[in-house]
Design an enzyme around this catalytic site. Structure first.
Site, PDB file in Angstrom:
ATOM      1  N   CYS A  82      -6.910  10.676  12.736  1.00 38.13           N
ATOM      2  CA  CYS A  82      -6.557   9.487  13.046  1.00 38.13           C
ATOM      3  C   CYS A  82      -5.711   8.759  12.471  1.00 38.13           C
ATOM      4  O   CYS A  82      -4.334   9.109  12.680  1.00 38.13           O
ATOM      5  CB  CYS A  82      -7.829   9.067  13.570  1.00 38.13           C
ATOM      6  SG  CYS A  82      -7.908   7.673  14.708  1.00 38.13           S
ATOM      7  N   HIS A 176     -11.647  12.777  15.112  1.00 41.32           N
ATOM      8  CA  HIS A 176     -12.474  12.495  13.640  1.00 41.32           C
ATOM      9  C   HIS A 176     -13.697  13.746  13.528  1.00 41.32           C
ATOM     10  O   HIS A 176     -14.733  13.483  14.120  1.00 41.32           O
ATOM     11  CB  HIS A 176     -13.197  11.218  13.752  1.00 41.32           C
ATOM     12  CG  HIS A 176     -12.632  10.117  13.854  1.00 41.32           C
ATOM     13  ND1 HIS A 176     -12.154   9.142  12.610  1.00 41.32           N
ATOM     14  CD2 HIS A 176     -11.543   9.310  14.526  1.00 41.32           C
ATOM     15  CE1 HIS A 176     -11.556   8.180  12.810  1.00 41.32           C
ATOM     16  NE2 HIS A 176     -11.097   8.137  14.015  1.00 41.32           N
ATOM     17  N   GLU A 178     -15.131  14.662  11.043  1.00 38.32           N
ATOM     18  CA  GLU A 178     -16.263  14.232  10.083  1.00 38.32           C
ATOM     19  C   GLU A 178     -17.334  13.566  10.748  1.00 38.32           C
ATOM     20  O   GLU A 178     -18.447  13.172  10.102  1.00 38.32           O
ATOM     21  CB  GLU A 178     -15.483  13.334   9.003  1.00 38.32           C
ATOM     22  CG  GLU A 178     -15.042  11.867   9.448  1.00 38.32           C
ATOM     23  CD  GLU A 178     -13.787  11.730  10.383  1.00 38.32           C
ATOM     24  OE1 GLU A 178     -13.382  10.529  10.425  1.00 38.32           O
ATOM     25  OE2 GLU A 178     -13.219  12.719  10.643  1.00 38.32           O
TER      26      GLU A 178
END
Length: 196
Positions: A82, A176, A178
């Site tokens: 991002c 994202h 994660e």
């Protein structure tokens, strides 16, 4: 037995803990990076999501912007998600006046291309030919164009916008990974770190 690579997470702003957890889930060691000495100690670097203008200003204030540019130029493997994708772009559209990036990937990235916070969304997409991954897009950029040496690893529908790229030891995603609990993107990056 080889030692697991030490991968830093740029800890100026953004989702640092989530990336550190995903790196460890992918079989590497994680360390927060806030100083040049910490940057010098790592085998690879994750530049997390967050806010790219804040990240640029903080990197400048902490005297990290130039050391980051140098390590990337010298071949340090890095992964930007991002805002991190924006930081690794050679050129940006829609940036703040005078906004600088670390650079390294021959691409033009448009900030907040998918819209504002309320326009955030999730989608499944094919990543690097490794099957479908769940992608979380939050005020996400997209890649407007890439140079000849940049490999496109993923596109988002509708429109087939480029959202994942690689150039040599550098990896970037608009989304994202994660935040999903799926460490495959981070595992791909750990493999890159071992390779370089």
């Amino acid at each position: 037995m080889t030692t697991a690579p030490l991968i830093g997470v740029l800890a100026l702003q953004g989702d640092v803990r989530e990336h550190a957890r995903a790196i460890e889930d992918a079989g590497a060691r994680a360390m927060a990076v806030r100083r040049k000495s910490e940057l010098d100690a790592v085998d690879g670097l994750v530049i997390p999501g967050g806010e790219s203008t804040a990240m640029w200003k903080l990197a400048t204030a902490f005297d990290l912007l130039e050391p980051l540019k140098l390590r990337i130029k010298e071949g340090l493997p890095a992964y930007g998600s991002c805002a991190g994708m924006i930081m690794l772009a050679d050129r940006i559209e829609g940036g703040a006046d005078g906004q600088e990036t670390i650079g390294g990937i021959d691409m033009v990235v448009r900030r907040n291309a998918f819209g504002r916070q309320v326009d955030s969304f999730e989608a499944d997409l094919d990543f690097a030919g490794r099957g479908s991954v769940r992608a979380v897009f939050i005020r996400a950029p997209w890649v407007e164009s890439v140079g000849a040496d940049v490999e496109v690893l993923g596109r988002a529908e509708p429109g087939g916008r480029i959202v994942a790229v690689r150039q040599g030891p550098l990896l970037a995603t608009s989304f994202h990974p994660e935040l999903t609990g799926d460490a495959r993107v981070h595992s791909y990056f750990v493999e890159m770190v071992r390779e370089f």
